[in-house]
Write a protein that holds these residues in place. Structure first.
Motif, PDB file in Angstrom:
ATOM      1  N   MET A 126       0.449   3.618  -3.659  1.00 18.08           N
ATOM      2  CA  MET A 126      -0.790   3.636  -2.895  1.00 18.08           C
ATOM      3  C   MET A 126      -1.453   4.993  -3.021  1.00 18.08           C
ATOM      4  O   MET A 126      -0.813   6.035  -2.879  1.00 18.08           O
ATOM      5  CB  MET A 126      -0.504   3.347  -1.421  1.00 18.08           C
ATOM      6  N   ARG A 127      -2.745   5.003  -3.285  1.00 14.07           N
ATOM      7  CA  ARG A 127      -3.487   6.259  -3.260  1.00 14.07           C
ATOM      8  C   ARG A 127      -3.591   6.785  -1.836  1.00 14.07           C
ATOM      9  O   ARG A 127      -3.509   7.969  -1.586  1.00 14.07           O
ATOM     10  CB  ARG A 127      -4.892   6.036  -3.809  1.00 14.07           C
ATOM     11  N   GLU A 128      -3.842   5.891  -0.879  1.00 15.93           N
ATOM     12  CA  GLU A 128      -3.968   6.264   0.520  1.00 15.93           C
ATOM     13  C   GLU A 128      -2.967   5.476   1.341  1.00 15.93           C
ATOM     14  O   GLU A 128      -2.756   4.284   1.118  1.00 15.93           O
ATOM     15  CB  GLU A 128      -5.377   5.973   1.042  1.00 15.93           C
ATOM     16  N   VAL A 129      -2.323   6.142   2.281  1.00 18.45           N
ATOM     17  CA  VAL A 129      -1.379   5.500   3.184  1.00 18.45           C
ATOM     18  C   VAL A 129      -1.899   5.589   4.614  1.00 18.45           C
ATOM     19  O   VAL A 129      -2.069   4.582   5.307  1.00 18.45           O
ATOM     20  CB  VAL A 129       0.017   6.155   3.084  1.00 18.45           C
ATOM     21  N   PHE A 130      -2.175   6.806   5.058  1.00 22.14           N
ATOM     22  CA  PHE A 130      -2.500   7.002   6.473  1.00 22.14           C
ATOM     23  C   PHE A 130      -3.949   6.668   6.809  1.00 22.14           C
ATOM     24  O   PHE A 130      -4.246   6.353   7.962  1.00 22.14           O
ATOM     25  CB  PHE A 130      -2.143   8.426   6.880  1.00 22.14           C
ATOM     26  N   ALA A 131      -4.841   6.718   5.825  1.00 22.53           N
ATOM     27  CA  ALA A 131      -6.226   6.316   6.111  1.00 22.53           C
ATOM     28  C   ALA A 131      -6.307   4.828   6.468  1.00 22.53           C
ATOM     29  O   ALA A 131      -6.874   4.473   7.511  1.00 22.53           O
ATOM     30  CB  ALA A 131      -7.129   6.647   4.930  1.00 22.53           C
ATOM     31  N   PRO A 132      -5.748   3.916   5.658  1.00 21.91           N
ATOM     32  CA  PRO A 132      -5.780   2.499   6.063  1.00 21.91           C
ATOM     33  C   PRO A 132      -4.935   2.234   7.300  1.00 21.91           C
ATOM     34  O   PRO A 132      -5.289   1.375   8.126  1.00 21.91           O
ATOM     35  CB  PRO A 132      -5.236   1.762   4.837  1.00 21.91           C
ATOM     36  N   LEU A 133      -3.833   2.967   7.454  1.00 21.96           N
ATOM     37  CA  LEU A 133      -3.012   2.794   8.655  1.00 21.96           C
ATOM     38  C   LEU A 133      -3.809   3.178   9.895  1.00 21.96           C
ATOM     39  O   LEU A 133      -3.786   2.468  10.918  1.00 21.96           O
ATOM     40  CB  LEU A 133      -1.756   3.670   8.531  1.00 21.96           C
ATOM     41  N   HIS A 134      -4.547   4.273   9.812  1.00 22.25           N
ATOM     42  CA  HIS A 134      -5.364   4.712  10.942  1.00 22.25           C
ATOM     43  C   HIS A 134      -6.444   3.691  11.276  1.00 22.25           C
ATOM     44  O   HIS A 134      -6.706   3.396  12.458  1.00 22.25           O
ATOM     45  CB  HIS A 134      -5.998   6.071  10.624  1.00 22.25           C
ATOM     46  N   ARG A 135      -7.088   3.131  10.243  1.00 20.60           N
ATOM     47  CA  ARG A 135      -8.134   2.134  10.494  1.00 20.60           C
ATOM     48  C   ARG A 135      -7.574   0.919  11.227  1.00 20.60           C
ATOM     49  O   ARG A 135      -8.210   0.382  12.148  1.00 20.60           O
ATOM     50  CB  ARG A 135      -8.782   1.711   9.175  1.00 20.60           C
ATOM     51  N   LEU A 136      -6.380   0.481  10.827  1.00 19.89           N
ATOM     52  CA  LEU A 136      -5.786  -0.702  11.461  1.00 19.89           C
ATOM     53  C   LEU A 136      -5.374  -0.418  12.898  1.00 19.89           C
ATOM     54  O   LEU A 136      -5.605  -1.242  13.793  1.00 19.89           O
ATOM     55  CB  LEU A 136      -4.580  -1.175  10.650  1.00 19.89           C
ATOM     56  N   VAL A 137      -4.755   0.730  13.143  1.00 20.46           N
ATOM     57  CA  VAL A 137      -4.331   1.051  14.507  1.00 20.46           C
ATOM     58  C   VAL A 137      -5.544   1.197  15.417  1.00 20.46           C
ATOM     59  O   VAL A 137      -5.546   0.733  16.561  1.00 20.46           O
ATOM     60  CB  VAL A 137      -3.471   2.331  14.524  1.00 20.46           C
ATOM     61  N   ALA A 138      -6.621   1.820  14.883  1.00 21.94           N
ATOM     62  CA  ALA A 138      -7.837   1.968  15.674  1.00 21.94           C
ATOM     63  C   ALA A 138      -8.473   0.621  15.965  1.00 21.94           C
ATOM     64  O   ALA A 138      -9.025   0.406  17.059  1.00 21.94           O
ATOM     65  CB  ALA A 138      -8.824   2.874  14.935  1.00 21.94           C
ATOM     66  N   ARG A 139      -8.381  -0.296  15.028  1.00 25.46           N
ATOM     67  CA  ARG A 139      -9.025  -1.602  15.196  1.00 25.46           C
ATOM     68  C   ARG A 139      -8.178  -2.570  16.013  1.00 25.46           C
ATOM     69  O   ARG A 139      -8.678  -3.248  16.926  1.00 25.46           O
ATOM     70  CB  ARG A 139      -9.305  -2.217  13.820  1.00 25.46           C
ATOM     71  N   ASP A 140      -6.869  -2.659  15.669  1.00 29.50           N
ATOM     72  CA  ASP A 140      -6.006  -3.694  16.235  1.00 29.50           C
ATOM     73  C   ASP A 140      -5.037  -3.174  17.296  1.00 29.50           C
ATOM     74  O   ASP A 140      -4.378  -3.974  17.969  1.00 29.50           O
ATOM     75  CB  ASP A 140      -5.185  -4.366  15.130  1.00 29.50           C
ATOM     76  N   GLY A 141      -4.916  -1.858  17.388  1.00 31.19           N
ATOM     77  CA  GLY A 141      -3.951  -1.300  18.331  1.00 31.19           C
ATOM     78  C   GLY A 141      -2.539  -1.247  17.814  1.00 31.19           C
ATOM     79  O   GLY A 141      -1.627  -0.773  18.498  1.00 31.19           O
ATOM     80  N   VAL A 142      -2.323  -1.720  16.579  1.00 33.22           N
ATOM     81  CA  VAL A 142      -0.978  -1.717  16.005  1.00 33.22           C
ATOM     82  C   VAL A 142      -1.084  -1.910  14.496  1.00 33.22           C
ATOM     83  O   VAL A 142      -2.034  -2.524  13.988  1.00 33.22           O
ATOM     84  CB  VAL A 142      -0.107  -2.841  16.627  1.00 33.22           C
ATOM     85  N   ALA A 143      -0.131  -1.357  13.766  1.00 38.06           N
ATOM     86  CA  ALA A 143      -0.024  -1.559  12.314  1.00 38.06           C
ATOM     87  C   ALA A 143       1.379  -1.139  11.891  1.00 38.06           C
ATOM     88  O   ALA A 143       2.122  -0.526  12.672  1.00 38.06           O
ATOM     89  CB  ALA A 143      -1.079  -0.751  11.551  1.00 38.06           C
ATOM     90  N   ALA A 144       1.750  -1.463  10.658  1.00 40.52           N
ATOM     91  CA  ALA A 144       3.093  -1.146  10.180  1.00 40.52           C
ATOM     92  C   ALA A 144       3.029  -0.499   8.808  1.00 40.52           C
ATOM     93  O   ALA A 144       2.126  -0.780   8.006  1.00 40.52           O
ATOM     94  CB  ALA A 144       3.960  -2.399  10.130  1.00 40.52           C
ATOM     95  N   LEU A 145       4.011   0.356   8.560  1.00 43.91           N
ATOM     96  CA  LEU A 145       4.174   1.001   7.263  1.00 43.91           C
ATOM     97  C   LEU A 145       5.569   0.693   6.752  1.00 43.91           C
ATOM     98  O   LEU A 145       6.566   0.912   7.457  1.00 43.91           O
ATOM     99  CB  LEU A 145       3.987   2.519   7.393  1.00 43.91           C
TER     100      LEU A 145
END
Length: 344
Positions: free
Chosen positions: A1-20
């Motif tokens: 992955m080129r980006e890990v924490f940028a998409p993770l941040h978007r998901l947590v901000a949107r859904d309140g939860v995400a996984a790596l």
């Protein structure tokens, strides 16, 4: 992955939860190497991959279930791929599954900010099934890796180091090549004297340079840059090739053309005062053997395959040896010619 924490941040901000999901250890034949990662949303959307197959499906299902449980935490899986899940790879992997809730949004934002600046490293100590608190420890250009020791220390690197490519010529093959390189770890400076030759391609790692003296662009290029020449004019090709070889520092200098074109250019280079070693220090024809189509897209794929092979080989070379090779300015290009059966 080129980006890990940028998409993770978007998901947590949107859904309140995400996984790596991260491969933190790999032995033997495995689908992906340590450092492979994927981000998983609560509804099952994924970004990145840990290799597909049953391993990825099981990890994804566990990541979704952990998110639905609504807790911050981590879970490590140690799997022998054959006995555990029936994959035929024969190796063993350790996979870390982490869930992030909105309570950790600020921590994810800090890592996303570090990620936006380029490759970086982190260190953390994993205790039980609790959250993993990563600390940024450096900014070397190592490429994605992850390693966990017996005491639970997790050292990781994020971000993909980019190879600069100076591409001279905005013809049909140049256009096809730029598109083929778009998802790959190259930063392209595309150089041509004709502004009208450039198409409108809003790609993230592409810079279009209009220059009446294209060879002059070489002076500011880093010493680990690749040089690829395919202009509309053989005289201009020769000028750029002469300048690139005179620099004696680029690990790959490629010239599009036939063996006949190479022979003529070798004669002209000798007239310009180049030594036999210097004359042999470029690749022509370019591209891997076996693809005979003259279609621009096919030619581009062949060239990209060659660039990736050379790039990966250089990345595996110890730093001291790599620097010595660049100062000689010829070793890698001779090896490339031998590898692909190019003349010279």
């Amino acid at each position: 992955m080129r980006e890990v924490f940028a998409p993770l941040h978007r998901l947590v901000a949107r859904d309140g939860v995400a996984a790596l999901v991260t491969v933190v250890g790999a032995k033997g034949s495995t689908p992906r190497e340590a450092g492979a990662r994927m981000v998983v949303s609560a509804d099952g959307a994924i970004s990145g991959t840990i290799g597909g197959g049953r391993l990825e499906l099981d990890a994804m299902e566990r990541a979704i279930a952990a998110q639905h449980a609504g807790r911050d935490g981590s879970e490590r899986l140690d799997l022998a791929l054959g006995p555990s899940i029936g994959q035929c790879c024969g190796g063993a992997v350790s996979v870390m599954i982490e869930t992030f809730t909105a309570a950790r949004l600020d921590a994810v934002a800090r890592l996303a900010e570090a990620e936006a600046k380029g490759p970086f490293q982190t260190s953390a100590t994993c205790v039980g099934n609790g959250p993993i608190d990563r600390r940024v420890t450096g900014a070397e250009r190592l490429g994605p890796t992850a390693a966990m020791d017996a005491d639970g220390r997790l050292d990781e690197s994020f971000g993909e180091p980019l190879r600069e490519l100076l591409l001279f010529g905005a013809g049909h093959v140049g256009r096809a090549l730029v598109l083929a390189l778009a998802p790959l770890p190259f930063e392209v400076r595309w150089i041509d004297g004709r502004r009208s030759a450039f198409p409108d391609l809003p790609l993230a790692r592409l810079e279009q340079v209009v220059s009446g003296t294209p060879a002059a662009e070489l002076a500011a290029a880093p010493s680990d840059a690749f040089v690829l020449i395919m202009t509309h004019d053989h005289g201009l090709d020769l000028d750029i090739l002469h300048a690139a070889l005179s620099e004696r520092r680029f690990p790959y200098v490629g010239l599009i053309g036939s063996r006949t074109k190479r022979a003529r250019f070798e004669h002209r280079l000798a007239e310009l005062g180049h030594s036999e070693t210097s004359i042999r220090a470029f690749t022509c024809p370019v591209g891997v053997p076996g693809i005979t189509s003259k279609e621009p897209a096919h030619i581009a794929i062949s060239i990209v395959a060659e660039l990736l092979i050379v790039d990966e080989k250089l990345r595996r070379t110890p730093v001291g040896e790599s620097a010595a090779g660049r100062s000689a300015g010829s070793s890698q290009n001779r090896q490339t010619a031998q590898l692909f059966g190019h003349s010279g």
